[in-house]
Each structure stands twice: as C-alpha cells, then as structure tokens.
Write a protein that holds these residues in place. Structure first.
Motif, short mmCIF file in Angstrom:
data_model
loop_
_atom_site.label_atom_id
_atom_site.label_comp_id
_atom_site.label_asym_id
_atom_site.label_seq_id
_atom_site.Cartn_x
_atom_site.Cartn_y
_atom_site.Cartn_z
N VAL A 6 43.73 -17.95 37.90
CA VAL A 6 45.09 -17.56 37.51
C VAL A 6 45.80 -18.71 36.82
O VAL A 6 46.46 -18.52 35.78
CB VAL A 6 45.89 -17.09 38.75
N LEU A 7 45.68 -19.91 37.38
CA LEU A 7 46.32 -21.09 36.79
C LEU A 7 45.82 -21.34 35.37
O LEU A 7 46.62 -21.57 34.45
CB LEU A 7 46.05 -22.32 37.66
N THR A 8 44.53 -21.28 35.18
CA THR A 8 43.94 -21.55 33.88
C THR A 8 44.42 -20.53 32.84
O THR A 8 44.74 -20.89 31.70
CB THR A 8 42.40 -21.53 33.96
N ILE A 9 44.51 -19.28 33.23
CA ILE A 9 44.99 -18.23 32.32
C ILE A 9 46.45 -18.48 31.94
O ILE A 9 46.84 -18.36 30.76
CB ILE A 9 44.83 -16.84 32.96
N LEU A 10 47.28 -18.83 32.91
CA LEU A 10 48.70 -19.10 32.64
C LEU A 10 48.86 -20.30 31.70
O LEU A 10 49.67 -20.26 30.77
CB LEU A 10 49.44 -19.36 33.95
N VAL A 11 48.10 -21.36 31.97
CA VAL A 11 48.17 -22.55 31.10
C VAL A 11 47.76 -22.20 29.68
O VAL A 11 48.41 -22.61 28.71
CB VAL A 11 47.28 -23.68 31.66
N ALA A 12 46.69 -21.43 29.54
CA ALA A 12 46.22 -21.03 28.22
C ALA A 12 47.27 -20.20 27.49
O ALA A 12 47.53 -20.39 26.30
CB ALA A 12 44.91 -20.25 28.34
N THR A 13 47.90 -19.28 28.21
CA THR A 13 48.91 -18.40 27.61
C THR A 13 50.07 -19.19 27.02
O THR A 13 50.56 -18.89 25.92
CB THR A 13 49.45 -17.40 28.65
N VAL A 14 50.51 -20.21 27.75
CA VAL A 14 51.66 -21.00 27.30
C VAL A 14 51.27 -22.01 26.22
O VAL A 14 51.91 -22.11 25.17
CB VAL A 14 52.31 -21.74 28.49
N THR A 15 50.20 -22.76 26.45
CA THR A 15 49.88 -23.90 25.58
C THR A 15 49.32 -23.50 24.21
O THR A 15 49.50 -24.24 23.25
CB THR A 15 48.89 -24.85 26.26
N LEU A 16 48.67 -22.36 24.13
CA LEU A 16 48.11 -21.97 22.83
C LEU A 16 49.20 -21.67 21.81
O LEU A 16 48.94 -21.63 20.60
CB LEU A 16 47.19 -20.76 23.00
N GLY A 17 50.44 -21.48 22.27
CA GLY A 17 51.55 -21.21 21.36
C GLY A 17 52.17 -22.45 20.76
O GLY A 17 53.09 -22.35 19.94
N GLY A 18 51.72 -23.65 21.18
CA GLY A 18 52.24 -24.89 20.61
C GLY A 18 53.54 -25.34 21.24
O GLY A 18 53.97 -24.84 22.28
N VAL A 19 54.21 -26.30 20.57
CA VAL A 19 55.39 -26.95 21.15
C VAL A 19 56.54 -25.97 21.37
O VAL A 19 57.28 -26.10 22.35
CB VAL A 19 55.85 -28.13 20.27
N LYS A 20 56.73 -24.99 20.49
CA LYS A 20 57.85 -24.06 20.67
C LYS A 20 57.65 -23.19 21.90
O LYS A 20 58.60 -22.92 22.64
CB LYS A 20 58.02 -23.20 19.41
N SER A 21 56.42 -22.78 22.15
CA SER A 21 56.12 -22.00 23.35
C SER A 21 56.28 -22.85 24.60
O SER A 21 56.89 -22.42 25.59
CB SER A 21 54.69 -21.45 23.27
N ILE A 22 55.75 -24.07 24.56
CA ILE A 22 55.84 -24.97 25.71
C ILE A 22 57.29 -25.31 26.02
O ILE A 22 57.73 -25.26 27.18
CB ILE A 22 55.02 -26.25 25.45
N SER A 23 58.07 -25.67 24.98
CA SER A 23 59.47 -26.05 25.20
C SER A 23 60.30 -24.86 25.67
O SER A 23 61.22 -25.02 26.47
CB SER A 23 60.06 -26.64 23.93
N SER A 24 59.96 -23.66 25.19
CA SER A 24 60.69 -22.46 25.62
C SER A 24 60.48 -22.20 27.11
O SER A 24 61.44 -21.94 27.85
CB SER A 24 60.21 -21.25 24.82
N VAL A 25 59.24 -22.30 27.56
CA VAL A 25 58.94 -22.11 28.98
C VAL A 25 59.56 -23.23 29.81
O VAL A 25 60.17 -23.00 30.86
CB VAL A 25 57.41 -22.06 29.21
N ALA A 26 59.43 -24.48 29.31
CA ALA A 26 59.97 -25.63 30.04
C ALA A 26 61.48 -25.54 30.18
O ALA A 26 62.05 -25.88 31.23
CB ALA A 26 59.59 -26.92 29.33
N SER A 27 62.17 -25.08 29.13
CA SER A 27 63.63 -24.98 29.15
C SER A 27 64.12 -24.00 30.21
O SER A 27 65.25 -24.11 30.70
CB SER A 27 64.15 -24.54 27.78
#
Length: 460
Positions: free
Chosen positions: A190-211
C-alpha cells in the motif's frame, strides 16, 4: 555485533566526529553573527512572508513559497521528530534535547543562507521546471564543480539509502504492525503504491499533497503532545531544568538509561537535530529553488521558519513528553519509547500509542515523497531529465526493501550519508559568505525607511 555493523559504526563515529560538529555549528554561528542574529530579529517578518504569500504574478517559479516550504517540511518533519528525538535522548540523556535547540538556533541562519543561494543561482531544466540547490551554487557561484557533483552523489545516497527510504518505510510498517496487527507485506505494498501515485506527478503533485498534509499533521502532533504536557504540567519546570543541567554535566545511569557524558549528549543531540531539521545538509534549498519569488532573501526568510517549526516546536514537544513521563528511563527505544510516553501521559494503553502511530505514518510518508523529489533533482543534475523515470522506479524498490531492514543498521547508514552530504554544502556556504551577506544587506536597506538604512547597513 556483526562485522558490518561494527564497520559502519566506526565510519559513523568518524563522519560525526568533532570536525563535522564544529563545521556545522561553526558555520551557523558565523552566519548568525555576520547576519546580525537574523533568525531572531526577523522571525516575525519571515512568518509574515510565509502566511501572506507572494502577490507578484510575474514571479518565476513552479510552486508558491508556502508550497515550497511544505515540500521541504514534508522531508524534514518525519521520523526524526518521533524516533530521532527518542534515540538522541536514549543515547545522550535529556541534555541531548538542549543541544538540539542549539543546533536549531544556529541552523536557522544556515537554512536561511542556503535557501537564499538556491534562488539566486537556480536555473530551468530541459522540462521547463526550476532546478537549484547546492549543486548549482557550488558550480555557478563558488566555481567548484567537483564539489557540486560530490554533493549530488551524497544527496542521492541520502534519498535512496538514508532519510528518504529505509528509516521511513521501516517506521511505517513497524507502527502498522504493532498498532493494527497489519502484516508487513500488505503495509509495504500500500505504501509503495501511494508513493508512486504522488511522486510520478513531479514537484507540483508532491507540493500539492505536502501543502495539505504537512500543516494538518504538524497541528495534530502538537495537540497530541500538548495533551500529555497538560496532564503532566507540574513536572514541566523540573523537566526543563533537567534538560539544561544534563547538557553540561551529562547524566548518570538511572532506570533503563545506561548513562552518558557531555560529549555524547552533544554528539547525539546535534546529529539527531540535523537529521530532523536538515539545516546545513543542503536538502531544503532544492525545494526552495522551485518557489515563485523574485527575492532570494525573502525565500531565505520563509525557508528558515522550517527549522523553527521542526525542532524548536515539534522536537521540543516530543522531548519534553519523553522527560516529563519518565519514558527516557524506560527500557524502550525509538518509536516504542514515544508510544510508552503517550500511553503513560494519557493513562491509556490504546489512545497513546494510536496517536504516535498515526503521527509517525503521516510524518514518514511525507518524508519519503519529499526526499524522492530531492533525489530526482540530483539525478537531473548528474544525468539529465532522461534519468528521472529510472530513478523513480529504483526509489520505489528501495522503499519496499526498507521495510525489512534492522533499525540499528538503518540509523547508522542514514547518519553516515547525512554527514557526508553536509560537508560540501557547508564548504559552499563559507565560500559564498560575502554573497549571502551582501544580498541580505541590500534587501534590508531597500526595505527599511530612509532614516534607518544606515543602522541596517552597519548591523549587517
């Protein structure tokens, strides 16, 4: 102990010996003095910039300053705030918390300086995204390309074999197993799938989730710690006294604590403090470089608040919780010690550990996605944008593998690569000290009323 562990322990002691501690604290102290204690005098201004945002629609960058800070905080607010603080106090006693404070105080000046340089020397990559960090200010500013490449290699090592994967994945699967009896295999999938879902979108996806996650998880954990401290309020003054006195005298063996001298308190406090807030490591500048801003000083001010939130607030809450409940004297270590503190402080064997588990999972997950981005930027610097996808696949494999490594080996590997990463970055800050000071002086001269510009210039 097995030979590999002993070898890694020797390397760790060498890397985190007096030379690096002096370089870390010394650089922060030097910048603090030369910048006129900027982290104290201008903290309210920095917080104001953080919450008001950048109103300049023409500002260059990929994400807002707040989103860039949240990306950096997603990497810094992690297991270091729960497991790292417990490990520091287990090794060095309550006095280690004091040395975490000292490292954070000077580290705020270091974080300001490195993020200022990140904006000043950033550029655009082949995909049209902003890219910056120590690699670029070492090469373009200091003219030290070999140090830039060395930093990128070490930072990639931290992302893949240190903070970014093994400690976080291990913490998540352990917490899920202990609190919810979830099999490690299910949790890691589950963790690996979640990480892949977020990180494959690049910095905008990562920053959006982080925000979205970072502010929530920080408030959640502070409220949880506050509940324990309120319940144990009468023990807080004595706990603070113990932290300060132990910092200068060490602490004898008591309960499950084996005892520690002053040097061990300093070493464990600074090392775990740096692991938590990453000041001087050069990681936060990589995220800061993506911020939408035309002012390198303004972004430096915003970025330095990360160390304030991470260590001065969150690590302090954890540390005091461990001390007031007496958990630091127990036979527990790492997350188990913090869980014990919450269970004891809240008088609940279910609620306490549950709060720690939830906090740990959020912290660890966001650290993974934040460090995935740092590693991506280092790979781009070393090999170009074509290497991004292979790197992300490799990173996901390491996240899955980290769940099955032993905790003591994990912390050793993380400590070693952290220390190695800090060295070229700190050298770069020293080489570019005049740039940092001149940019700061000019910014505050322009900001100050005409009557006070002379005083500002003299101060800096």
């Amino acid at each position: 102990m097995n030979p590999l562990y002993n070898f890694l322990q020797t390397i760790d002691n060498l890397v985190w010996g007096p030379p690096l501690l002096i370089l870390l604290v010394g650089t922060g102290l030097y910048l603090t003095v030369r910048l006129g204690f900027i982290q104290i005098r201008y903290l309210p201004l920095a917080l104001g910039y953080l919450f008001k945002g950048n109103k300049d629609s023409k500002a260059e960058g990929d994400v807002s300053s707040f989103a860039a800070l949240c990306t950096a905080l997603s990497a810094t607010i992690g297991t270091g705030n729960i497991v790292g603080v417990a490990t520091a106090i287990k090794l060095g006693g309550p006095g280690a918390l004091f040395w975490m404070w000292i490292a954070a105080l000077f580290g705020m000046a270091t974080k300001y300086a490195e993020c200022l340089l990140a904006i000043k020397y950033r550029e655009t990559d082949a995909n049209g995204q902003m890219i910056g960090g120590p690699m670029y200010y070492l090469e373009k500013g200091a003219g030290q390309k070999w140090l830039a490449k060395l930093f990128a290699v070490f930072a990639l090592g931290v992302a893949c074999f240190g903070i970014g994967t093994f400690p976080q994945a291990n913490a998540i699967v352990d917490a899920a197993f202990l609190s919810f009896s979830l099999p490690r295999e299910i949790t890691i999938v589950v963790l690996t799938i979640l990480v892949a879902t977020v990180t494959l979108g690049g910095v905008k996806s990562i920053s959006s989730v982080a925000s979205k996650i970072v502010p929530f998880m920080a408030v959640f954990y502070v409220v949880a710690c506050s509940s324990v401290l309120i319940a144990e309020y009468s023990a807080i003054p004595q706990a603070i006294q113990l932290v300060i006195s132990s910092a200068f005298t060490g602490h004898a063996a008591s309960g499950g604590f084996v005892g520690a001298g002053i040097m061990l308190a300093i070493q464990s406090g600074i090392a775990r403090g740096v692991f938590s807030n990453e000041s001087g490591l050069g990681s936060a500048p990589i995220a800061a470089a993506a911020a939408k801003t035309n002012s390198c000083v303004e972004q430096g001010l915003v970025s330095m608040t990360g160390t304030f939130f991470d260590t001065i607030i969150i690590c302090t809450m954890t540390g005091l919780t461990l001390v007031v409940t007496g958990a630091w004297q127990s036979d527990f270590a790492g997350a188990a010690m913090t869980s014990y503190a919450f269970a004891s402080g809240l008088d609940s064997n279910y609620l306490g550990p549950m709060l720690v588990t939830v906090g740990l999972m959020f912290f660890a997950f966001t650290t993974i996605i934040g460090w995935n981005y740092y590693g991506e930027r280092c790979v781009t610097y070393l090999f170009g944008v074509k290497a991004i996808l292979p790197y992300k696949v490799f990173f996901l494999v390491l996240v899955a593998a980290g769940a099955f490594m032993k905790l003591d080996m994990i912390w050793l590997i993380a400590d070693i690569v952290n220390g190695l990463m800090a060295i070229p970055n700190l050298i770069g800050l020293i080489l570019l000290r005049d740039v940092i000071i001149n940019e700061t002086r000019q910014f505050f001269q322009d900001l100050a009323p005409a009557s006070s510009k002379m005083d500002t210039a003299q101060t800096l």
